[in-house]
Enzyme design. Structure first.
Site, PDB file in Angstrom:
ATOM      1  N   LYS A 100     -17.577 -64.561  22.962  1.00 38.65           N
ATOM      2  CA  LYS A 100     -16.845 -63.997  21.811  1.00 38.65           C
ATOM      3  C   LYS A 100     -16.117 -65.088  21.035  1.00 38.65           C
ATOM      4  O   LYS A 100     -16.198 -65.146  19.813  1.00 38.65           O
ATOM      5  CB  LYS A 100     -15.801 -62.961  22.269  1.00 38.65           C
ATOM      6  N   ARG A 120      -8.946 -53.447  23.362  1.00 34.35           N
ATOM      7  CA  ARG A 120      -9.638 -53.465  24.655  1.00 34.35           C
ATOM      8  C   ARG A 120      -9.466 -52.169  25.422  1.00 34.35           C
ATOM      9  O   ARG A 120      -9.949 -52.052  26.539  1.00 34.35           O
ATOM     10  CB  ARG A 120      -9.121 -54.593  25.522  1.00 34.35           C
ATOM     11  N   ARG A 127     -17.212 -73.083  32.298  1.00 36.17           N
ATOM     12  CA  ARG A 127     -16.555 -73.204  30.982  1.00 36.17           C
ATOM     13  C   ARG A 127     -15.391 -74.197  31.032  1.00 36.17           C
ATOM     14  O   ARG A 127     -14.578 -74.177  31.949  1.00 36.17           O
ATOM     15  CB  ARG A 127     -16.041 -71.822  30.570  1.00 36.17           C
ATOM     16  N   ARG A 160      -9.662 -72.772  32.327  1.00 35.28           N
ATOM     17  CA  ARG A 160      -8.620 -71.751  32.212  1.00 35.28           C
ATOM     18  C   ARG A 160      -8.262 -71.213  33.588  1.00 35.28           C
ATOM     19  O   ARG A 160      -9.156 -71.037  34.417  1.00 35.28           O
ATOM     20  CB  ARG A 160      -9.138 -70.591  31.349  1.00 35.28           C
ATOM     21  N   ARG A 210     -11.685 -59.099  35.570  1.00 34.11           N
ATOM     22  CA  ARG A 210     -11.778 -58.952  34.111  1.00 34.11           C
ATOM     23  C   ARG A 210     -13.020 -58.134  33.738  1.00 34.11           C
ATOM     24  O   ARG A 210     -13.001 -57.338  32.788  1.00 34.11           O
ATOM     25  CB  ARG A 210     -11.817 -60.332  33.444  1.00 34.11           C
TER      26      ARG A 210
HETATM   27  P1  ADP Z   1     -12.076 -63.130  27.765  1.00 32.55           P
HETATM   28  O1  ADP Z   1     -12.608 -62.234  26.702  1.00 32.55           O
HETATM   29  O2  ADP Z   1     -13.039 -64.186  28.166  1.00 32.55           O
HETATM   30  O3  ADP Z   1     -11.499 -62.369  28.935  1.00 32.55           O
HETATM   31  P2  ADP Z   1      -9.655 -63.665  26.234  1.00 32.55           P
HETATM   32  O4  ADP Z   1      -9.079 -64.977  25.889  1.00 32.55           O
HETATM   33  O5  ADP Z   1     -10.091 -62.783  25.119  1.00 32.55           O
HETATM   34  O6  ADP Z   1     -10.866 -63.983  27.205  1.00 32.55           O
HETATM   35  O7  ADP Z   1      -8.633 -62.836  27.135  1.00 32.55           O
HETATM   36  C1  ADP Z   1      -8.016 -63.436  28.252  1.00 32.55           C
HETATM   37  C2  ADP Z   1      -6.984 -62.481  28.835  1.00 32.55           C
HETATM   38  O8  ADP Z   1      -5.965 -62.198  27.855  1.00 32.55           O
HETATM   39  C3  ADP Z   1      -7.503 -61.118  29.272  1.00 32.55           C
HETATM   40  O9  ADP Z   1      -8.092 -61.130  30.556  1.00 32.55           O
HETATM   41  C4  ADP Z   1      -6.197 -60.299  29.227  1.00 32.55           C
HETATM   42  O10 ADP Z   1      -5.387 -60.582  30.350  1.00 32.55           O
HETATM   43  C5  ADP Z   1      -5.503 -60.862  27.996  1.00 32.55           C
HETATM   44  N1  ADP Z   1      -5.902 -60.095  26.804  1.00 32.55           N
HETATM   45  C6  ADP Z   1      -6.728 -60.499  25.797  1.00 32.55           C
HETATM   46  N2  ADP Z   1      -6.888 -59.531  24.889  1.00 32.55           N
HETATM   47  C7  ADP Z   1      -6.136 -58.475  25.320  1.00 32.55           C
HETATM   48  C8  ADP Z   1      -5.894 -57.151  24.831  1.00 32.55           C
HETATM   49  N3  ADP Z   1      -6.438 -56.687  23.697  1.00 32.55           N
HETATM   50  N4  ADP Z   1      -5.071 -56.350  25.553  1.00 32.55           N
HETATM   51  C9  ADP Z   1      -4.484 -56.779  26.665  1.00 32.55           C
HETATM   52  N5  ADP Z   1      -4.687 -57.999  27.212  1.00 32.55           N
HETATM   53  C10 ADP Z   1      -5.510 -58.834  26.551  1.00 32.55           C
END
Ligand code: ADP
Length: 226
Positions: free
Chosen positions: A13, A88, A127, A161, A172
């Site tokens: 993404k 999400r 990654r 990360r 996740r």
């Molecule tokens: P990925 O899509 O690879 O999990 P992101 O950087 O988008 O990576 O998200 C990393 C973390 O940030 C998620 O696992 C969650 O803990 C938090 N996060 C991201 N977007 C949201 C969201 N919309 N609502 C709640 N937590 C979020």
């Protein structure tokens, strides 16, 4: 143009959002990046977010919605935006409806990146992100930097990360299956979703994404409208 990019962790993404937003001249807004900025700045919100992120769980809705609402209110989003990682869950999707209704705007399209869980685990384990600019993303296997551990773009140090460990990735993925998949179904019912395969080279996936939103050449395979 107002777009959502949805997909499990590791689907690419961030990589695609960056390129799509640049190509379409719209703002890339990543919920995860906004949280990581807070973590880097040592804010209370960042400390709270980090606890949830490290466990592979969603940051609480009221925090997340507040961060996104504030970001969408900035003037640089008037030309459009690409939301990456928000909404999400269904509560966040409803909140986004409200935010858009308040500004008398609506979503144009939702891109759903599709990938198997086995491939996700393989991708995430390799990654690496740049400390100076986390939009510079590498993979030790399929897109390694020229010098191990060093960013090709700016010379920054590469790191993994702390939520990219396998157990956290599996958590996740479970969050995606149980909470985020219903969000895709909701937008699908509104006729907004195109599912595209996240497999292949970065450029191939980008081409598919552009076709899906009517901005590319129609010969990119792997897109299915629903
Ligand atoms: P990925 O899509 O690879 O999990 P992101 O950087 O988008 O990576 O998200 C990393 C973390 O940030 C998620 O696992 C969650 O803990 C938090 N996060 C991201 N977007 C949201 C969201 N919309 N609502 C709640 N937590 C979020």
């Amino acid at each position: 143009m107002r777009l959502l990019l949805i997909g499990p962790p590791g689907a690419g993404k961030g990589t695609q959002a960056l390129r799509l937003a640049a190509q379409l001249s719209i703002q890339h807004i990543s919920a995860g990046d906004l949280f990581r900025e807070h973590i880097d700045q040592g804010t209370e919100l960042g400390r709270n977010a980090r606890t949830h992120m490290r466990a592979g769980l969603l940051v609480p809705d009221e925090v997340t919605i507040g961060v996104i609402e504030e970001r969408l209110a900035r003037p640089d989003t008037t030309r459009g935006f690409l939301l990456d990682g928000f909404p999400r869950n269904l509560v966040q999707a409803e909140a986004l409806d409200g935010i858009l209704a308040d500004s008398e705007s609506r979503l144009d399209a939702v891109l759903d990146l599709e990938i198997s869980e086995a491939e996700v685990v393989r991708r995430i384990a390799g990654r690496r992100l740049c400390r100076r600019d986390r939009e510079h993303i590498f993979h030790v296997g399929h897109s390694p930097p020229e010098v191990s551990g060093v960013c090709d773009v700016c010379g920054g140090v590469l790191y993994q990360r702390d939520d990219d460990r396998e157990a956290t990735v599996r958590q996740r993925l479970e969050v995606h299956r149980s909470l985020t998949a219903p969000v895709v179904d909701r937008y699908r019912a509104q006729g907004l979703v195109t599912t595209i395969s996240a497999l292949g080279h970065v450029q191939e996936v980008l081409d598919r994404a552009l076709v899906a939103i009517g901005q590319g050449q129609a010969d990119a395979s792997g897109a299915s409208s629903c």
